[in-house]
Design an enzyme around this catalytic site. Structure first.
Site, PDB file in Angstrom:
ATOM      1  N   GLN A 191      -5.011  -4.576   6.734  1.00 27.65           N
ATOM      2  CA  GLN A 191      -5.657  -6.166   6.201  1.00 27.65           C
ATOM      3  C   GLN A 191      -5.998  -7.067   6.998  1.00 27.65           C
ATOM      4  OE1 GLN A 191      -7.853  -5.229   4.429  1.00 27.65           O
ATOM      5  NE2 GLN A 191      -7.048  -3.866   3.243  1.00 27.65           N
ATOM      6  N   CYS A 198      -4.773   2.522  -3.750  1.00 26.57           N
ATOM      7  CA  CYS A 198      -3.816   3.176  -2.920  1.00 26.57           C
ATOM      8  C   CYS A 198      -2.519   1.908  -2.842  1.00 26.57           C
ATOM      9  CB  CYS A 198      -3.766   3.309  -1.371  1.00 26.57           C
ATOM     10  SG  CYS A 198      -5.196   4.653  -1.146  1.00 26.57           S
ATOM     11  N   HIS A 249       0.985  -1.151   0.416  1.00 25.85           N
ATOM     12  CA  HIS A 249      -0.131   0.136   0.103  1.00 25.85           C
ATOM     13  C   HIS A 249       1.237   1.510  -0.038  1.00 25.85           C
ATOM     14  CE1 HIS A 249      -2.830   2.923   1.830  1.00 25.85           C
ATOM     15  NE2 HIS A 249      -3.870   2.617   1.670  1.00 25.85           N
TER      16      HIS A 249
HETATM   17  C1  LIG Z   1      -2.430  -2.939   3.743  1.00 28.28           C
HETATM   18  C2  LIG Z   1      -2.744  -1.809   4.016  1.00 28.28           C
HETATM   19  N1  LIG Z   1      -1.379  -0.996   4.635  1.00 28.28           N
HETATM   20  C3  LIG Z   1      -1.852   0.365   5.069  1.00 28.28           C
HETATM   21  C4  LIG Z   1      -3.198   1.077   5.077  1.00 28.28           C
HETATM   22  C5  LIG Z   1      -3.381   2.328   5.813  1.00 28.28           C
HETATM   23  O1  LIG Z   1      -4.193   2.456   6.793  1.00 28.28           O
HETATM   24  P1  LIG Z   1      -5.121   3.603   7.073  1.00 28.28           P
HETATM   25  O2  LIG Z   1      -5.411   4.417   6.216  1.00 28.28           O
HETATM   26  O3  LIG Z   1      -6.133   2.704   7.700  1.00 28.28           O
HETATM   27  O4  LIG Z   1      -3.758   4.785   7.825  1.00 28.28           O
HETATM   28  C6  LIG Z   1      -4.490   0.335   4.328  1.00 28.28           C
HETATM   29  C7  LIG Z   1      -5.433   0.466   4.035  1.00 28.28           C
HETATM   30  O5  LIG Z   1      -6.051   0.984   2.790  1.00 28.28           O
HETATM   31  C8  LIG Z   1      -4.515  -0.953   4.008  1.00 28.28           C
HETATM   32  O6  LIG Z   1      -5.360  -1.624   3.286  1.00 28.28           O
END
Ligand SMILES: Cc1ncc(COP(=O)(O)O)c(C=O)c1O
Length: 416
Positions: free
Chosen positions: A213, A374, A133
């Site tokens: 996740q 993302c 991500h």
């Molecule tokens: C694999 C992964 N990492 C990080 C994030 C970021 O999470 P947050 O936006 O809650 O900080 C997400 C959010 O979709 C994600 O799916």
């Protein structure tokens, strides 16, 4: 192996119909249709117990924590710290000092990059994977810019599985830090984290696992994984937004400098210099999201009550059913078919842009995510601008998978 819908067992692994009663939002309609919520990888819905825990805090306990001698402050502090203990037990950390509350996964990763990252020097290497991500890519790019460290990227194969041999080849004497997702949000792929951590430790690197996740779908045991940091967000775990967790191995957190300065993170402040509070408060500057922390504790109680094994079994069944239906659906290409995969179905449909698919599905009450999720490098790998992503949670049903495919049939009619 390809499974046909008819071959799958009928019995749900958990009582979904009863569990659905716990989630008030699931009973609303969208565009005149019952809501079919399949955007759980973005954020999951909240059970009454979580909503009630936040309401109860504001109605009965609201006070700032850690600082007040008065009764309410002490009650609020006790509730917040009890939530920290729930998090500790949930991921099997050794001590509550290893649980730092953050705004979410993103902030937890940025904390490590800003604080632990101060050790990195020019020529050091940070290894990530191609399926990360953006929040597990960009903080490391920024750290590389600051420190002169070099970012290395371990690729995945056509099925969306990390190529472990190449990951191993990229580890070396200059690797200081490895950051990888436990489960990919764009592909669903689950990485063999325990084995990867052991490989990274053999070259002396510390490992951060992005569990955003994974936590809602798999039992997570940080002691067993032996990772150094583990980050996740409350809102993907049936908890509130604006609260998340950084687990850190105590010896590492102890040795790390604070990253944000302010109230609560200090022991003494003098103009000549300040000293830092004990763990975990050293990393919790300012008033935290107290209600969110308490809500996250309630979410963990809820998930433990249902049982992560039961949740994983139910979601695996749903995913197998949805995957079988996807294979039978003309023009549909699955993006991500790892052998170890969480409840995420990412796909494209020939001749139709994902955003159009999302819009037509929405008109039928079916909420999916469309876009790059993302994870632009994942899109680049598959040479697609975007995918449609249906992601499942403990309250989803086969009936809802059918609604998704009925919606996709409608998309094809519109675009015929
Ligand atoms: C694999 C992964 N990492 C990080 C994030 C970021 O999470 P947050 O936006 O809650 O900080 C997400 C959010 O979709 C994600 O799916």
């Amino acid at each position: 192996m390809r499974i046909h819908p008819g071959e799958l067992k009928e019995e749900p692994a958990l009582d979904v119909i009863r569990r659905r009663q716990d989630f008030p939002i699931l009973h609303r309609e969208v565009h005149g249709h019952p809501l079919v919520y399949l955007d759980n990888a973005a954020t999951s819905q909240k059970p009454w117990s979580v909503i009630e825990a936040e309401r109860h805090y504001y109605a009965h306990l609201n006070a700032n924590i850690h600082r007040g001698v008065h009764y309410l402050s002490q009650e609020a502090t006790a509730a917040f710290e009890a939530a920290r203990e729930r998090v500790r037990a949930f991921i099997n950390a050794a001590a509550p000092e290893e649980i730092v509350f953050t705004r979410g996964t993103t902030e937890a990763i940025n904390l490590v990059a800003a604080s632990y990252g101060q050790r990195l020097q020019a020529g050091d290497e940070i290894l990530i994977t191609e399926m990360e991500h953006h929040s597990n890519i960009v903080p490391w790019q920024l750290l590389c810019q600051r420190s002169g460290a070099v970012l290395r990227v371990a690729p995945f194969d056509a099925a969306g599985q990390l190529i472990v041999d190449q990951f191993a080849d990229l580890l070396g004497p200059r690797t200081r830090l490895v950051a990888l997702s436990h489960m990919s949000n764009a592909l669903g792929s689950i990485n063999p984290v325990k084995a990867l951590v052991a490989m990274a430790h053999r070259v002396g690197a510390v490992v951060l696992v992005d569990g955003a996740q994974a936590v809602a779908h798999l039992p997570v045991d940080v002691a067993d994984l032996d990772c150094d940091f583990y980050a996740f967000s409350g809102h993907k775990l049936y908890g509130p937004t604006g609260i998340g967790v950084l687990y850190g191995r105590r010896a590492l957190l102890d040795a790390m400098p604070p990253w944000q300065g302010g109230g609560d993170m200090i022991r003494e402040v003098r103009f000549a210099g300040s000293s830092w509070n004990d763990l975990p408060y050293k990393f919790e500057a300012g008033t935290p999201n107290i209600a969110g922390g308490i809500g996250l504790g309630a979410a963990i109680d809820y998930v433990r009550g249902v049982g992560l094994e039961a949740i994983a079994a139910h979601e695996a069944e749903l995913l197998a059913y949805a995957t079988a239906r996807a294979h039978d659906f003309p023009g549909l290409t699955l993006i991500g078919s790892a052998a170890e995969k969480g409840a995420i179905l990412s796909f494209t449909l020939a001749g139709v842009h994902p955003h159009d698919i999302g819009t037509i599905l929405d008109a039928q009450g079916v909420a999916v995510r469309t876009g790059h999720h993302c994870a632009m490098p994942v899109m680049e790998h598959f040479a697609v601008p975007a995918t449609v992503r249906a992601s499942f949670a403990l309250y989803n049903t086969r009936h809802e998978v059918d609604a998704l495919f009925a919606g996709l049939a409608r998309v094809q009619e519109v675009f015929a």
